[in-house]
Design a protein around this motif. Structure first.
Motif, short mmCIF file in Angstrom:
data_model
loop_
_atom_site.label_atom_id
_atom_site.label_comp_id
_atom_site.label_asym_id
_atom_site.label_seq_id
_atom_site.Cartn_x
_atom_site.Cartn_y
_atom_site.Cartn_z
N THR A 104 15.92 7.90 -1.13
CA THR A 104 16.75 7.85 -2.33
C THR A 104 17.74 6.74 -2.17
N ALA A 105 18.17 6.64 -0.91
CA ALA A 105 19.11 5.42 -0.64
C ALA A 105 18.21 3.87 -0.49
N GLU A 106 17.02 4.15 -0.73
CA GLU A 106 16.03 2.82 -0.93
C GLU A 106 16.12 2.35 0.59
N ASP A 107 16.48 2.95 1.60
CA ASP A 107 16.17 2.55 3.07
C ASP A 107 14.77 3.03 3.38
N ILE A 108 13.65 2.30 2.97
CA ILE A 108 12.38 2.85 3.51
C ILE A 108 12.12 3.04 4.84
N PRO A 109 12.18 1.90 5.47
CA PRO A 109 11.88 1.99 6.93
C PRO A 109 12.40 3.25 7.70
N LEU A 110 13.71 3.52 7.40
CA LEU A 110 14.33 4.63 7.99
C LEU A 110 13.91 5.80 7.53
N ALA A 111 13.46 6.28 6.16
CA ALA A 111 13.04 7.11 5.61
C ALA A 111 11.46 7.75 6.38
N SER A 168 6.82 6.81 0.23
CA SER A 168 7.54 6.29 1.10
C SER A 168 6.62 5.46 1.91
N ALA A 169 5.70 6.19 2.39
CA ALA A 169 4.47 5.45 3.27
C ALA A 169 3.81 4.52 2.40
N ALA A 170 3.45 4.76 1.21
CA ALA A 170 2.84 3.66 0.29
C ALA A 170 3.39 2.49 -0.01
N ARG A 171 5.02 2.79 -0.19
CA ARG A 171 5.71 1.40 -0.35
C ARG A 171 6.03 0.52 0.88
N LEU A 172 6.15 1.37 2.03
CA LEU A 172 6.29 0.47 3.26
C LEU A 172 4.84 -0.18 3.69
N GLU A 173 3.69 0.45 3.39
CA GLU A 173 2.65 0.01 3.66
C GLU A 173 2.20 -1.40 2.81
N ASP A 183 4.23 -3.19 1.13
CA ASP A 183 5.48 -4.22 0.92
C ASP A 183 5.91 -4.42 2.28
N PRO A 184 5.26 -5.41 3.16
CA PRO A 184 5.54 -5.91 4.41
C PRO A 184 6.96 -6.17 4.59
N ARG A 185 7.74 -6.52 3.48
CA ARG A 185 9.03 -7.12 3.62
C ARG A 185 9.99 -5.82 4.14
N LEU A 186 9.67 -4.70 3.76
CA LEU A 186 10.39 -3.64 4.21
C LEU A 186 9.94 -2.91 5.59
N ALA A 187 9.08 -3.48 6.08
CA ALA A 187 8.70 -2.89 7.61
C ALA A 187 9.50 -3.81 8.73
N THR A 188 9.99 -2.93 9.50
CA THR A 188 10.44 -3.65 10.80
C THR A 188 9.61 -4.34 11.83
N SER A 189 8.27 -3.81 11.82
CA SER A 189 7.09 -4.30 12.56
C SER A 189 6.05 -3.69 12.00
N SER A 190 4.91 -4.32 12.51
CA SER A 190 3.55 -4.24 12.15
C SER A 190 3.25 -2.71 12.54
N VAL A 191 3.76 -2.23 13.68
CA VAL A 191 3.50 -1.00 14.16
C VAL A 191 3.83 0.11 13.18
N LEU A 192 4.91 -0.12 12.43
CA LEU A 192 5.45 1.05 11.44
C LEU A 192 4.39 0.95 10.24
#
Length: 274
Positions: free
Chosen positions: A194-201, A229-234, A236-245
């Protein structure tokens, strides 16, 4: 008509299960109370009266609650616990401002009364004074740091004010105090989303899966927020902190889709056991 023996047996079962079945407790308890069978409970009679009073308030039988309170007040005239019960009765029968003033007087006499403090905060929230409730609850957790319930309530108050970052900070204390509870981690995941912190979510969601993924009774969460969350992170690479995530997010989606079709693929969850 239930007899006293059956009523006592039912009440014993409710105590064993720590149940808050107000209607059932009232129906059984009032039989014991009206048949003058309190002596059969021995030292448990006072706890019984407290439970019956609370159940009576829940079901709207103020007369029974008042009768229980009369017995308790006579036995424990200065008990903070009984005073708190009196306050709960005031909440049910009088204006919230009256109950609030009552709690404030009690806190002036004993500022460390946790139960009264919590009731005061509950009334403040009921009156819509959410920011004041936050201030009081912040003071409470500073005094009683290990109270998980209070931290959860503080997080919920922050969420009601749309202060999601503060809510996450409160939940971080919950996770420190109760790290083995997957439902608290899941709540943190939902709040982070909800806070739009997708990597943390997504990290919190993955932690939840790791904690209950092998539990057949409680399957891994695959709710809409989780998959979003998973779809958005996958995607939108800008949201990911690493390729592993990002890779883990992709595997989560694939696993969720497979489970929807009854597949039992475990390959995508190997990382959970590393």
């Amino acid at each position: 008509m239930m007899d006293v023996a059956s009523a006592l047996q039912r009440l014993a079962n409710y105590r064993t299960k720590n149940s808050r079945a107000s209607r059932e407790i009232f129906e059984s308890g009032v039989i014991v109370f009206r048949n003058d069978a309190l002596h059969k409970l021995g030292d448990d009679s006072w706890q019984f009266l407290e439970s019956l009073a609370l159940a009576a308030v829940d079901v709207g039988r103020v007369d029974v609650a008042e009768a229980c309170l009369k017995h308790l007040s006579a036995k424990f005239p200065e008990s903070p616990r009984v005073q708190c019960l009196e306050g709960i009765l005031k909440e049910a029968t009088e204006d919230p401002e009256v109950a609030l003033a009552f709690y404030q007087r009690l806190l002036e006499a004993d500022p460390s009364s946790l139960a009264v403090w919590k009731r005061q905060i509950s009334v403040l929230r009921r009156l819509g004074r959410t920011e004041t409730a936050v201030d009081e609850l912040s003071k409470l957790v500073d005094t009683f740091y290990t109270d998980v319930e209070a931290w959860l309530e503080l997080a919920d108050l922050y969420i009601s004010l749309y202060q999601y970052t503060s809510a996450l900070q409160a939940l971080s204390h919950v996770l420190l105090l109760a790290p083995q509870n997957p439902f608290y981690v899941l709540q943190a995941a939902e709040t982070a989303y909800t806070a739009e912190d997708i990597p943390l979510a997504i990290r919190f969601f993955l932690m939840t899966i790791d904690m209950i993924g092998d539990d057949e009774v409680s399957p891994p969460p695959t709710g809409i927020t989780f998959e979003l969350s998973a779809a958005r992170l996958e995607t939108d690479p800008r949201l990911a902190t690493s390729s592993v995530l990002r890779q883990l997010a992709r595997e989560v989606i694939e696993t969720a889709q497979a489970s929807q079709h009854g597949a039992e693929s475990q390959a995508s969850l190997i990382w959970l056991r590393r």
